[in-house]
Scaffold this motif. Sequence first.
Motif, PDB file in Angstrom:
ATOM      1  N   UNK A   8       0.870  -1.175   0.000  1.00  0.00           N
ATOM      2  CA  UNK A   8       0.000   0.000   0.000  1.00  0.00           C
ATOM      3  C   UNK A   8       0.907   1.224   0.000  1.00  0.00           C
ATOM      4  N   UNK A   9       0.602   2.216  -0.838  1.00  0.00           N
ATOM      5  CA  UNK A   9       1.387   3.455  -0.864  1.00  0.00           C
ATOM      6  C   UNK A   9       0.508   4.630  -0.500  1.00  0.00           C
ATOM      7  N   UNK A  10       1.040   5.524   0.327  1.00  0.00           N
ATOM      8  CA  UNK A  10       0.255   6.669   0.806  1.00  0.00           C
ATOM      9  C   UNK A  10       1.031   7.952   0.522  1.00  0.00           C
ATOM     10  N   UNK A  11       0.353   8.934  -0.086  1.00  0.00           N
ATOM     11  CA  UNK A  11       1.005  10.188  -0.506  1.00  0.00           C
ATOM     12  C   UNK A  11       0.170  11.382  -0.026  1.00  0.00           C
ATOM     13  N   UNK A  12       0.766  12.218   0.839  1.00  0.00           N
ATOM     14  CA  UNK A  12       0.054  13.393   1.358  1.00  0.00           C
ATOM     15  C   UNK A  12       0.998  14.598   1.470  1.00  0.00           C
ATOM     16  N   UNK A  13       2.013  14.662   0.594  1.00  0.00           N
ATOM     17  CA  UNK A  13       3.048  15.676   0.785  1.00  0.00           C
ATOM     18  C   UNK A  13       2.653  17.060   0.283  1.00  0.00           C
ATOM     19  N   UNK A  14       1.642  17.131  -0.592  1.00  0.00           N
ATOM     20  CA  UNK A  14       1.274  18.452  -1.112  1.00  0.00           C
ATOM     21  C   UNK A  14      -0.242  18.625  -1.084  1.00  0.00           C
ATOM     22  N   UNK A  15      -0.876  18.645  -2.260  1.00  0.00           N
ATOM     23  CA  UNK A  15      -2.324  18.904  -2.259  1.00  0.00           C
ATOM     24  C   UNK A  15      -3.132  17.759  -2.849  1.00  0.00           C
ATOM     25  N   UNK A  16      -2.548  16.584  -2.943  1.00  0.00           N
ATOM     26  CA  UNK A  16      -3.291  15.398  -3.357  1.00  0.00           C
ATOM     27  C   UNK A  16      -3.227  14.363  -2.252  1.00  0.00           C
ATOM     28  N   UNK A  17      -4.416  13.902  -1.798  1.00  0.00           N
ATOM     29  CA  UNK A  17      -4.449  12.796  -0.850  1.00  0.00           C
ATOM     30  C   UNK A  17      -4.557  11.536  -1.698  1.00  0.00           C
ATOM     31  N   UNK A  18      -3.487  10.715  -1.703  1.00  0.00           N
ATOM     32  CA  UNK A  18      -3.472   9.596  -2.646  1.00  0.00           C
ATOM     33  C   UNK A  18      -3.070   8.300  -1.970  1.00  0.00           C
ATOM     34  N   UNK A  19      -3.716   7.221  -2.389  1.00  0.00           N
ATOM     35  CA  UNK A  19      -3.369   5.878  -1.907  1.00  0.00           C
ATOM     36  C   UNK A  19      -3.437   4.934  -3.086  1.00  0.00           C
ATOM     37  N   UNK A  36      -5.535   2.707  -7.742  1.00  0.00           N
ATOM     38  CA  UNK A  36      -4.963   3.991  -7.359  1.00  0.00           C
ATOM     39  C   UNK A  36      -6.083   5.000  -7.192  1.00  0.00           C
ATOM     40  N   UNK A  37      -6.032   5.718  -6.081  1.00  0.00           N
ATOM     41  CA  UNK A  37      -7.068   6.689  -5.734  1.00  0.00           C
ATOM     42  C   UNK A  37      -6.388   8.022  -5.436  1.00  0.00           C
ATOM     43  N   UNK A  38      -6.797   9.082  -6.119  1.00  0.00           N
ATOM     44  CA  UNK A  38      -6.244  10.413  -5.857  1.00  0.00           C
ATOM     45  C   UNK A  38      -7.398  11.366  -5.535  1.00  0.00           C
ATOM     46  N   UNK A  39      -7.402  11.884  -4.316  1.00  0.00           N
ATOM     47  CA  UNK A  39      -8.415  12.858  -3.916  1.00  0.00           C
ATOM     48  C   UNK A  39      -7.761  14.230  -3.931  1.00  0.00           C
ATOM     49  N   UNK A  40      -8.004  14.993  -4.984  1.00  0.00           N
ATOM     50  CA  UNK A  40      -7.392  16.323  -5.130  1.00  0.00           C
ATOM     51  C   UNK A  40      -8.052  17.333  -4.204  1.00  0.00           C
ATOM     52  N   UNK A  41      -7.313  18.399  -3.907  1.00  0.00           N
ATOM     53  CA  UNK A  41      -7.845  19.442  -3.019  1.00  0.00           C
ATOM     54  C   UNK A  41      -8.042  20.763  -3.756  1.00  0.00           C
ATOM     55  N   UNK A  68      -7.260   5.259   1.540  1.00  0.00           N
ATOM     56  CA  UNK A  68      -6.724   3.909   1.754  1.00  0.00           C
ATOM     57  C   UNK A  68      -7.837   2.864   1.603  1.00  0.00           C
ATOM     58  N   UNK A  69      -8.979   3.125   2.245  1.00  0.00           N
ATOM     59  CA  UNK A  69     -10.112   2.186   2.142  1.00  0.00           C
ATOM     60  C   UNK A  69     -10.548   1.999   0.700  1.00  0.00           C
ATOM     61  N   UNK A  70     -10.627   3.115  -0.020  1.00  0.00           N
ATOM     62  CA  UNK A  70     -11.080   3.044  -1.415  1.00  0.00           C
ATOM     63  C   UNK A  70     -10.079   2.270  -2.274  1.00  0.00           C
ATOM     64  N   UNK A  71      -8.774   2.496  -2.034  1.00  0.00           N
ATOM     65  CA  UNK A  71      -7.758   1.797  -2.831  1.00  0.00           C
ATOM     66  C   UNK A  71      -7.818   0.289  -2.575  1.00  0.00           C
ATOM     67  N   UNK A  72      -7.938  -0.087  -1.312  1.00  0.00           N
ATOM     68  CA  UNK A  72      -8.021  -1.521  -0.992  1.00  0.00           C
ATOM     69  C   UNK A  72      -9.289  -2.136  -1.601  1.00  0.00           C
TER      70      UNK A  72
END
Length: 361
Positions: A8-19, A36-41, A68-72
């Motif tokens: 599982x990969x988690x990315x929250x370093x800028x303005x995209x919440x991604x898993x 892959x799920x990207x929730x943009x802000x 994370x839930x959505x990606x799984x």
Amino acid sequence: MDRPLTFLGLETSCDDTAAAVVRAPPGPGPGAVLATVVLGQGALHAPFGGIVPEIAARAHAEKADLAVEAALARAGLGLADLDGIAVTSGPGLIGGLLAGVMLARGIAAATALPLVGVNHLAAHALTPRLTDAIAFPYLMLLVSGGHAQFLAVEGPGAFRRLGGTIDDAPGEAFDKVAKLLGLGQPGGPAIEARAAAGDGRRFAFPRPLLDRPGCDLSFSGLMTAVLRARDALARGGEGPAGGDLADLAAGFQAAVVETLAEKSRRALARFPAPVFAVAGGVAANRALRAALAAVADAAGARFLAPPQALCTDNGAIVAWAGIERQRAGLARAEDLLARPRWPLDGAALPLLGGGRRGAKG
Ligand code: KG4
Ligand code: ZN
């Protein structure tokens, strides 16, 4: 390397919440992005004309578990099917990084899964191995909203910086120029769309640092030149429109593309790798891809540009970088400390002002 690994990969370093969930084959070979799920802000920050770190941090804290839930769910897997978790721990906005690292630590504590802290730039730089399983070494041009650098990539943890920006990143330049031309954000796609109908040679914009040897980059002077050209056209307080707007966009894009192409030619001359790859959000630009492909071709190198969804920020490249570090025995506890600055090449001297500006710096 005797069994597949699913991370599982988690990315929250800028303005995209991604898993994302990525599976690596037992031996060498490309990874499979299972979901892959990207929730943009974008909508949250739009009223402020730029990324507001506090708003970003809160949105990550609210949405990261949902991503994370959505990606799984999309991968059809549960936590028990994973072999590990990777999370971006830097560089980036500290509030968002903390939100991601805390969630990843929580999941790891509850599941006893291995947890790997990943450098966001390394995740971008290793993308061509996820997509095309290319061997080390290769030359990477990383061009995003917060970064611009040429990297000699010699291993999953071995990056040598050959050059980089001394002021703004090209994505930041696209975003700022879009703003001063009255176009929407993110600026890259908005400028690219306008530039398609424009004449890139009408305005004689500078090609920064081409008079200097080496592959360092600079974009702030170019932005000022666009601003001046815009103001020279302004009549009655109205912003540029129609053909003027298209020509300004095309002229700016041509200057960025030509500069990056020439610096790439120099980087390939200095580090004649068999593969030249590009990554980061700006790598989505079609004019840039075409110019870089021509440079690689002339140098006898294979050119690789990952699909757009893997060029902009996402969880899959983080999962893949985590897998690579885990397999190479490079995962270290200190990599789980969230840090806003984290140069890939610790031995390289800091670039003048490089990476310090803007929300993504
Ligand atoms: O890698 P990324 O998603 O985020 C980080 O900076 O880490 O890159 C986002 C940047 C933005 O500045 C955006 O304007 C730029 O990539 N971008 C583009 C294009 N699509 C996105 N720049 C030029 N042309 C594009 N088509
Ligand atoms: Zn990025």
